[in-house]
Design a protein around this motif. Structure first.
Motif, PDB file in Angstrom:
ATOM      1  N   LYS A  52      -4.899  -4.933   7.360  1.00 31.99           N
ATOM      2  CA  LYS A  52      -4.726  -4.635   5.937  1.00 31.99           C
ATOM      3  C   LYS A  52      -3.751  -5.594   5.256  1.00 31.99           C
ATOM      4  CE  LYS A  52      -4.098  -0.170   5.118  1.00 31.99           C
ATOM      5  NZ  LYS A  52      -5.261   0.416   4.453  1.00 31.99           N
ATOM      6  N   TYR A  53      -2.870  -6.238   6.045  1.00 30.42           N
ATOM      7  CA  TYR A  53      -1.793  -7.034   5.461  1.00 30.42           C
ATOM      8  C   TYR A  53      -1.859  -8.480   5.944  1.00 30.42           C
ATOM      9  CZ  TYR A  53      -0.311  -2.136   5.562  1.00 30.42           C
ATOM     10  OH  TYR A  53      -0.279  -0.775   5.483  1.00 30.42           O
ATOM     11  N   GLU A 106     -10.956  -5.638   4.269  1.00 28.34           N
ATOM     12  CA  GLU A 106     -11.832  -5.419   3.111  1.00 28.34           C
ATOM     13  C   GLU A 106     -12.989  -6.409   3.074  1.00 28.34           C
ATOM     14  OE1 GLU A 106      -9.242  -3.896  -0.551  1.00 28.34           O
ATOM     15  OE2 GLU A 106      -8.195  -5.401   0.659  1.00 28.34           O
ATOM     16  N   GLU A 129     -16.228  -5.210   4.539  1.00 26.37           N
ATOM     17  CA  GLU A 129     -16.938  -4.138   3.857  1.00 26.37           C
ATOM     18  C   GLU A 129     -18.084  -4.659   3.006  1.00 26.37           C
ATOM     19  OE1 GLU A 129     -13.921  -2.007   1.754  1.00 26.37           O
ATOM     20  OE2 GLU A 129     -12.903  -1.337   3.585  1.00 26.37           O
ATOM     21  N   GLY A 134      -2.796   4.189   4.682  1.00 27.02           N
ATOM     22  CA  GLY A 134      -3.661   4.307   3.516  1.00 27.02           C
ATOM     23  C   GLY A 134      -5.111   3.985   3.816  1.00 27.02           C
ATOM     24  N   GLU A 135      -5.963   4.237   2.821  1.00 29.82           N
ATOM     25  CA  GLU A 135      -7.408   4.126   3.010  1.00 29.82           C
ATOM     26  C   GLU A 135      -7.930   2.701   2.858  1.00 29.82           C
ATOM     27  OE1 GLU A 135     -11.586   6.138   1.386  1.00 29.82           O
ATOM     28  OE2 GLU A 135      -9.711   6.501   0.319  1.00 29.82           O
ATOM     29  N   ARG A 136      -7.239   1.872   2.080  1.00 32.11           N
ATOM     30  CA  ARG A 136      -7.757   0.538   1.776  1.00 32.11           C
ATOM     31  C   ARG A 136      -8.107  -0.222   3.056  1.00 32.11           C
ATOM     32  NH1 ARG A 136      -5.625  -4.431   1.653  1.00 32.11           N
ATOM     33  NH2 ARG A 136      -3.518  -3.638   2.069  1.00 32.11           N
ATOM     34  N   GLY A 137      -9.326  -0.743   3.098  1.00 33.74           N
ATOM     35  CA  GLY A 137      -9.750  -1.586   4.215  1.00 33.74           C
ATOM     36  C   GLY A 137     -10.220  -0.834   5.441  1.00 33.74           C
ATOM     37  N   THR A 138     -10.125   0.494   5.441  1.00 34.48           N
ATOM     38  CA  THR A 138     -10.449   1.225   6.670  1.00 34.48           C
ATOM     39  C   THR A 138     -11.935   1.159   7.018  1.00 34.48           C
ATOM     40  OG1 THR A 138     -10.533   3.276   5.363  1.00 34.48           O
ATOM     41  CG2 THR A 138      -8.505   2.801   6.561  1.00 34.48           C
ATOM     42  N   GLU A 139     -12.802   1.094   6.013  1.00 35.54           N
ATOM     43  CA  GLU A 139     -14.241   0.978   6.320  1.00 35.54           C
ATOM     44  C   GLU A 139     -14.529  -0.355   7.014  1.00 35.54           C
ATOM     45  OE1 GLU A 139     -16.554   3.291   6.178  1.00 35.54           O
ATOM     46  OE2 GLU A 139     -15.084   4.730   5.406  1.00 35.54           O
ATOM     47  N   PHE A 184      -7.139   9.705   4.131  1.00 37.82           N
ATOM     48  CA  PHE A 184      -8.013   9.173   3.091  1.00 37.82           C
ATOM     49  C   PHE A 184      -8.260  10.230   2.023  1.00 37.82           C
ATOM     50  CE2 PHE A 184     -10.110   6.968   6.968  1.00 37.82           C
ATOM     51  CZ  PHE A 184      -8.947   6.268   7.211  1.00 37.82           C
ATOM     52  N   GLU A 197      -5.264  10.567  -0.308  1.00 35.39           N
ATOM     53  CA  GLU A 197      -5.196   9.536  -1.337  1.00 35.39           C
ATOM     54  C   GLU A 197      -6.166   9.820  -2.475  1.00 35.39           C
ATOM     55  OE1 GLU A 197      -5.536   5.542   0.015  1.00 35.39           O
ATOM     56  OE2 GLU A 197      -3.473   5.497   0.733  1.00 35.39           O
TER      57      GLU A 197
END
Length: 548
Positions: A297-298, A331, A334, A355-360, A405, A408
């Protein structure tokens, strides 16, 4: 009583004080001394735990559950000395302690001031455990002259004044900029930095001068004269191909000898540098290269995954292969056909995150590794997304997800395979948390034991151990109620907490190498003692690359 070495910086930030401190600690160890390293950070956060990785890089976690600066990771990797809560302090923690004492009435009605109350608190921190080691190395974050750092510098001035003469020295790092137009190195910034130190009552005993170009002897002599430092205590520090060259490079430059001279330790014990010579040999004499994709994510800031990057390097040393790590933003996976970004890699790592960002995208990476039989190492969130992927695509739970998720989004959208951890056992105590608690320091932090399934791959990785201990940093857990269905689908829960309630490790028995762990094994990896999971992971990647 320990001897103290205070490490400060000037001219610009990010000169490498942490690395210089770690390398000096390693060199003192090589001469037979015991060391402990500490970090004093002037920022007002109580600790880095709530800071964004983009703001401050990774948060390094100690065995006893402290969330600390990433420099403590350098200290551990170079010296092998496990850091603890008493090795990291910030202005925020100092002021918090002082104000708590004031509320309790401990100052007996006195007016609370920076001097003496704040500086006394800092000095008390510095003196903790000084009877345990030969040398205490204390790095002060930021640069001399920063307004936030003034209480620390004043406390150090008092501390040095109050200790017996010869028990404390100060090492100062500066930059010698090179002006291409005139073709010369400039010493004036270093002179001004030392003058700034002297104005607050501190004088360096050793100067470490960072430079991209060789420092002529006349410039070293000029620095020594104008900064009132012995010539042999002006140490050049040049850029290196690998940070693990630092101990040998600093030894050749005379840093450890200059420090011992400043303490008047003579004759100095001869150093045994065999360990570091072996590290460099393994790093430079390799048999091929493996390509590892880190899906996170980072990824815009490599320091956000500093310990993972170093643990991969250590794993490569164990097998004498170069490790080329490519950072792939989760991301990006995705997008339609985004999984093809993973083509050609010999191994995939999905590290921790919040957090949820990028989890998919991370779930896509776990699915790709499972289906393509690519070695996969999931760490913390990386384990959780692998479980979610198995639930969706193997166990038939199409809407499998995490409470994190849903939290959020503000509404339930998923079957919560991963849930917010509300209570757990830490030692002999039950810890309880809610979603509404403060964010700082409320996670499952520090070293916890995992009980491994006999005969499992992860048990084999740890030499058939039935129990291991690694450091944690998370507040969400895989729900053990789903274990039977997931194991029927082929996912093995090969590690559990001692009470059998919390999943600690997963794997696919029929996969070439697929392991997820809730802990962060990278935090304990060292160049001379690679984390077993990383060494085994790189070994599997090496086999996949047909280098064996």
């Amino acid at each position: 009583m320990a001897r103290y070495i205070f490490i400060t910086g000037g001219v610009v930030s990010s000169l490498g004080k942490g690395l210089a401190s770690a390398a000096l600690g390693a060199l003192l160890q090589a001469r037979g001394f015991t060391v402990r390293l500490r970090k004093l950070d002037p920022y007002l956060n109580v600790d880095p735990g709530t800071m964004s990785p983009f703001e401050h890089g990774e948060v390094f976690v100690t065995d006893d559950g402290a969330e600390t600066d990433l420099d403590l990771g350098h200290y551990e990797r170079f010296t092998g000395v496990s850091a603890r809560q008493s090795d990291s302090i910030s202005s925020g923690r100092i002021y918090s302690n002082v104000l708590e004492k004031e509320r309790r009435g401990e100052y007996l009605g006195k007016t609370i001031q920076v001097i003496p109350h704040v500086t006394n608190e800092i000095k008390q921190f510095l003196a903790t455990g000084d009877d345990e080691v030969d040398f205490m190395l204390c790095e002060i974050g930021g640069t001399v002259g920063d307004i936030e750092g003034l209480p620390f510098f004043e406390a150090i001035r008092q501390f040095i004044h109050e200790r017996p003469r010869g028990e404390c020295i100060l090492m100062h790092l500066t930059l010698l900029p090179y002006l291409a137009a005139s073709g010369e190195l400039k010493t004036k910034p270093t002179q001004h930095s030392v003058k700034e130190l002297q104005s607050i009552g501190l004088a360096p005993d050793v100067l470490v001068c960072r430079s991209e170009h060789p420092i002529p002897e006349k410039e070293r002599a000029k620095i020594a004269l104008f900064c009132n430092v012995r010539l042999d205590a002006v140490i050049p520090a040049y850029d290196l191909k690998s940070i693990y060259e630092a101990p040998l490079a600093y030894h050749r430059a005379g840093l450890d000898q200059a420090v011992l001279n400043a303490f008047q330790i003579s004759p100095a014990p001869r150093p045994d540098l065999t360990r570091w010579e072996d590290v460099i040999d393994r790093l430079t004499h390799t048999d091929g290269e493996v390509k590892i994709a880190i899906v996170g994510k980072y990824t815009q800031l490599e320091d956000a995954y500093k310990s993972i990057a170093e643990a991969l390097t250590h794993g490569g040393m164990a097998h004498r292969v170069r490790v080329r790590s490519d950072w792939i933003a989760a991301e990006d996976l995705e997008a339609k056909d985004g999984e093809h970004l993973l083509d050609g890699y010999h191994g995939i790592i999905v590290p921790g995150g919040f957090g949820e960002r990028g989890t998919e995208g991370m779930i896509t990476a776990a699915k790709y590794a499972r289906e393509k039989d690519v070695p996969y190492l999931g760490i913390c969130l990386g384990m959780q997304v692998a479980v979610i992927e198995a639930a969706r695509n193997l166990a038939g739970i199409a809407d499998a997800g995490s409470e994190e998720f849903d939290h959020e989004a503000g509404k339930a959208r998923f079957t919560p395979i991963v849930y917010h951890l509300k209570e757990w056992v830490q030692g002999n105590y039950k810890v309880q948390r809610t979603l509404h608690d403060d964010k700082g320091g409320t996670m499952r932090l520090g070293a916890y034991t995992a009980v491994l399934k006999p005969g499992s791959r992860i048990s084999q990785v740890y030499d058939d151990a039935t129990e291991i201990e690694d450091r944690h940093r998370h507040r969400y857990e895989v729900d053990s109620r789903y274990i039977p269905d997931l194991e029927k689908a082929g996912l093995s829960f090969s590690g559990m907490s001692p009470d059998g309630r919390l999943p600690e490790a997963i794997e696919y028995p029929d996969h070439s190498w697929f392991i997820g762990v809730q802990a962060h094994p990278e935090l304990k990896s060292k160049p001379f003692q690679p984390a077993p999971l990383f060494a085994s992971f790189i070994g599997a990647a090496k086999e996949g690359a047909r280098l064996v």
